[in-house]
Design a protein around this motif. Structure first.
Motif, PDB file in Angstrom:
ATOM      1  N   THR A   8      21.179  -9.970   1.939  1.00 51.40           N
ATOM      2  CA  THR A   8      22.065  -9.638   3.043  1.00 51.40           C
ATOM      3  C   THR A   8      21.406  -8.586   3.920  1.00 51.40           C
ATOM      4  N   LEU A   9      21.270  -8.871   5.206  1.00 50.22           N
ATOM      5  CA  LEU A   9      20.680  -7.923   6.146  1.00 50.22           C
ATOM      6  C   LEU A   9      21.733  -6.931   6.632  1.00 50.22           C
ATOM      7  N   LEU A  48      16.786  -3.990   3.672  1.00 51.44           N
ATOM      8  CA  LEU A  48      16.591  -3.166   4.857  1.00 51.44           C
ATOM      9  C   LEU A  48      15.111  -2.990   5.154  1.00 51.44           C
ATOM     10  N   PRO A  49      14.761  -2.725   6.411  1.00 48.51           N
ATOM     11  CA  PRO A  49      13.391  -2.265   6.679  1.00 48.51           C
ATOM     12  C   PRO A  49      13.216  -0.893   6.066  1.00 48.51           C
ATOM     13  N   VAL A 358      13.411  -6.303  10.040  1.00 45.75           N
ATOM     14  CA  VAL A 358      13.170  -7.461   9.175  1.00 45.75           C
ATOM     15  C   VAL A 358      13.068  -8.679  10.080  1.00 45.75           C
ATOM     16  N   GLU A 359      11.857  -8.906  10.584  1.00 43.76           N
ATOM     17  CA  GLU A 359      11.613  -9.992  11.525  1.00 43.76           C
ATOM     18  C   GLU A 359      10.283 -10.657  11.223  1.00 43.76           C
ATOM     19  N   GLN A 360      10.194 -11.927  11.530  1.00 41.73           N
ATOM     20  CA  GLN A 360       8.956 -12.666  11.320  1.00 41.73           C
ATOM     21  C   GLN A 360       7.813 -12.017  12.105  1.00 41.73           C
ATOM     22  N   GLY A 361       6.686 -11.874  11.445  1.00 42.95           N
ATOM     23  CA  GLY A 361       5.493 -11.323  12.068  1.00 42.95           C
ATOM     24  C   GLY A 361       5.323  -9.827  11.891  1.00 42.95           C
ATOM     25  N   ASP A 365       7.493  -4.107   5.121  1.00 41.22           N
ATOM     26  CA  ASP A 365       7.908  -2.825   4.559  1.00 41.22           C
ATOM     27  C   ASP A 365       9.411  -2.927   4.343  1.00 41.22           C
ATOM     28  N   LEU A 366       9.825  -3.144   3.102  1.00 42.67           N
ATOM     29  CA  LEU A 366      11.204  -3.547   2.822  1.00 42.67           C
ATOM     30  C   LEU A 366      11.790  -2.757   1.663  1.00 42.67           C
TER      31      LEU A 366
END
Length: 433
Positions: A8-9, A48-49, A358-361, A365-366
Motif C-alpha cells: 500500500t502506497l 514509502l520512499p 515510488v515511481e518507475q525509473g 530507496d524504499l
C-alpha cells in the motif's frame, strides 16, 4: 529482479513494485505486474520512499566517540532514512578540499546514501569546495556567535553569491546573536529554561528575514535549517526560501525541561508549548517544506553538566520517521504528508531528481512498515553510538525493512550485506541532475 507484492502506497493505492536490483532502480509500479524472481509479500504493509534527512552531524572526522559514519548510518537505516546530508562542523571542518576529501573517505563506511555539505568560515576555500561533488553549501551560521563557524553578513553574502553561481542550495543556521538575552546568562546552571530565554525567538526571526533578503538579492536558493518558531517559518515563507523543522521542535517544548534537563539543550532551543503547537500546525498544513533531524549526538557524560556547560544537540535520525508515522496512525497527519515532508520535498529542494518517490525509473530507496505496529521508543534499543534519545517513552512506528538502491540493508533488526560488498554511496550524478 525483486518484486514487492500487494504493498500500500502513501496515497492508498495497492500495487506491486518490481525492482531491478542490479541497477538499483524501480523497474515497474502497478497492479498487474508479472512476477519473476524473488518476491516479498507486503499485504497490509505501507511502502514509502526512504526518508532523505538533509541535516545530520555524523561527527567524523574529529569526534568518533560521539558517532561514526558506520553507527550513524546504521541508526539511519533502522529508522527508514536512506539518504543523509552531513554538515560541515567537524574537525577539521569541511571548508576546503582537504576537509572534504577526509570526510568523503570516512563516509565510505555508510550503510545509506550520503551528501556532504561545504562550510563557510574566514578560512574557507570555495574553489576547492566547488571542485568536489558538494551537495549544498551550509549549514552556514549567520551571526551565530556561540559556535566556531559563525560568520558576519559580508562573508555570508559572498558565500550566497558563490553558491548561486555554482547552482547550489545554501542552508542557513539563522540566529542573530546580537538579539540574544545576555541577562539570562546570569541564571544558575540548573535553570534549564535559561537556555531558551537566552537564545530568543526574536533572534531567529530577525536572522531568517535577513538571510531571505540577501538570498533574494542574489537570486539564490536559500533554505532555512531547523526553524523553531512560527515567526521564523513565516519569515522564510514570506520570502523566496524553503525551510525545515526538526522532530524535537514539533514534539518537545520548554515544558519538557523538567524531565530532559541539559539533555534538552540544542540550537535553536526548545520553545514554548504554544509555539510548538503552531509549528506542528504549519507542518500539517503544508507551510513547512520538510522535516530534518539535525541529528547531533553527544555522550551521556558530556550532556550531564550545567545548562551553560553542556554541549548543544540531540540524536534523532532513527526516530524521526517513526514519530511522524505514529502521528499518521493517530490521524494527525496524512501518510501522503509524511511522504512529502520526509522524501518528495527534500528531493525536490536539493535536486535529487531520482529519489523521493515510488515511481518507475527512480532509485529503489524504499521503506516497508506495518502502520499499526507502534512501540515505545527506548534509547537502549536504538543504534546511535550515544545510546540515548530525548523521545524516551514516546510511541513510534518503526520500519520492518529498509532498502537502499535496491539492496536490503536493514531487515527486522538485522543489517544485511549487499551483493556487491558496498553499502550506501555518495549522492552523485546517478541520483541528481
Amino acid at each position: 529482479m525483486l518484486t514487492i507484492r500487494n504493498a500500500t502506497l502513501a496515497d492508498g493505492r495497492e500495487v506491486d513494485v518490481r525492482i531491478d536490483t542490479s541497477a538499483g532502480r524501480i523497474a515497474g509500479v502497478g497492479s498487474t505486474l508479472t512476477h519473476s524472481g524473488e518476491s516479498i509479500d507486503a499485504a497490509g504493509k505501507l511502502l514509502l520512499p526512504g526518508m532523505i534527512d538533509t541535516h545530520v552531524h555524523f561527527r567524523q572526522p574529529g569526534f568518533p566517540h560521539k558517532e561514526t559514519w558506520e553507527t550513524g548510518s546504521k541508526s539511519a537505516a533502522a529508522g527508514g532514512v536512506t539518504t543523509v546530508v552531513d554538515q560541515p562542523n567537524t574537525d577539521p571542518p569541511t571548508v576546503d578540499g582537504e576537509g572534504f576529501d577526509r570526510k568523503a573517505e570516512l563516509a565510505e563506511e555508510s550503510y545509506v546514501d550520503y551528501g556532504i555539505n561545504g562550510g563557510v568560515t574566514e578560512d574557507w576555500d570555495p574553489d576547492e569546495l566547488f571542485d568536489r561533488p558538494l551537495l549544498a553549501l551550509g549549514e552556514v551560521f549567520l551571526a551565530d556567535s556561540t559556535g566556531d563557524m559563525g560568520i558576519e553578513e559580508d562573508l555570508f553574502r559572498e558565500a550566497v553569491e558563490r553558491a548561486t553561481d555554482e547552482y547550489r542550495v545554501v542552508t542557513v543556521h539563522a540566529e542573530d546573536a546580537d538579539l540574544f538575552d545576555e541577562e539570562a546568562t546570569e541564571r544558575p546552571g540548573d535553570d534549564y529554561e535559561a537556555w531558551s530565554a537566552y537564545r530568543t525567538a526574536e533572534a531567529e526571526a530577525a536572522a531568517v528575514e535577513r538571510a531571505v533578503e540577501i538570498g533574494e538579492e542574489a537570486d539564490a536558493n536559500v533554505h532555512i535549517a531547523h526553524t523553531s518558531t512560527p515567526e521564523g517559518v513565516d519569515a522564510a515563507k514570506d520570502g523566496d526560501a524553503t525551510c525545515e523543522v526538526t522532530p524535537h521542535h514539533i514534539f518537545l517544548s520548554r515544558e519538557d525541561y523538567d524531565e530532559l534537563g541539559t539533555f534538552g539543550r540544542m540550537n535553536p532551543p526548545l520553545r514554548s508549548e504554544d509555539r510548538r503547537e503552531a509549528m506542528f500546525e504549519r507542518l500539517a498544513d503544508g507551510t513547512i517544506d520538510m522535516v530534518a533531524t539535525d541529528h547531533a549526538p553527544h555522550t551521556r557524560e558530556e550532556k550531564d553538566a550545567g545548562i551553560w556547560d553542556a554541549p548543544s544537540g540531540v540524536p534523532g535520525v532513527e526516530t524521526a520517521l517513526p514519530l511522524l508515522l505514529e502521528e499518521a496512525r493517530k490521524d494527525n497527519l496524512s501518510y501522503e504528508r509524511v511522504r512529502d515532508i520526509t522524501a518528495a520535498n527534500p528531493a525536490d529542494v536539493f535536486g535529487l531528481t531520482r529519489k523521493g518517490k515510488v515511481e518507475q525509473g527512480l532509485m529503489a530507496d524504499l521503506v516497508l512498515v506495518d502502520p499499526d505496529d507502534a512501540r515505545e521508543i527506548r534509547g537502549e534499543d536504538l543504534h546511535s553510538k550515544c545510546g540515548w534519545t530525548p523521545f524516551e517513552g514516546m510511541q513510534g512506528v518503526f520500519p520492518e525493512l529498509t532498502m537502499v538502491r535496491g539492496n536490503v540493508v536493514y531487515d527486522a533488526g538485522e543489517y544485511d550485506e549487499v551483493t556487491d560488498g558496498e553499502f550506501g554511496g555518495p549522492v552523485g550524478e546517478n541520483v541528481r541532475e
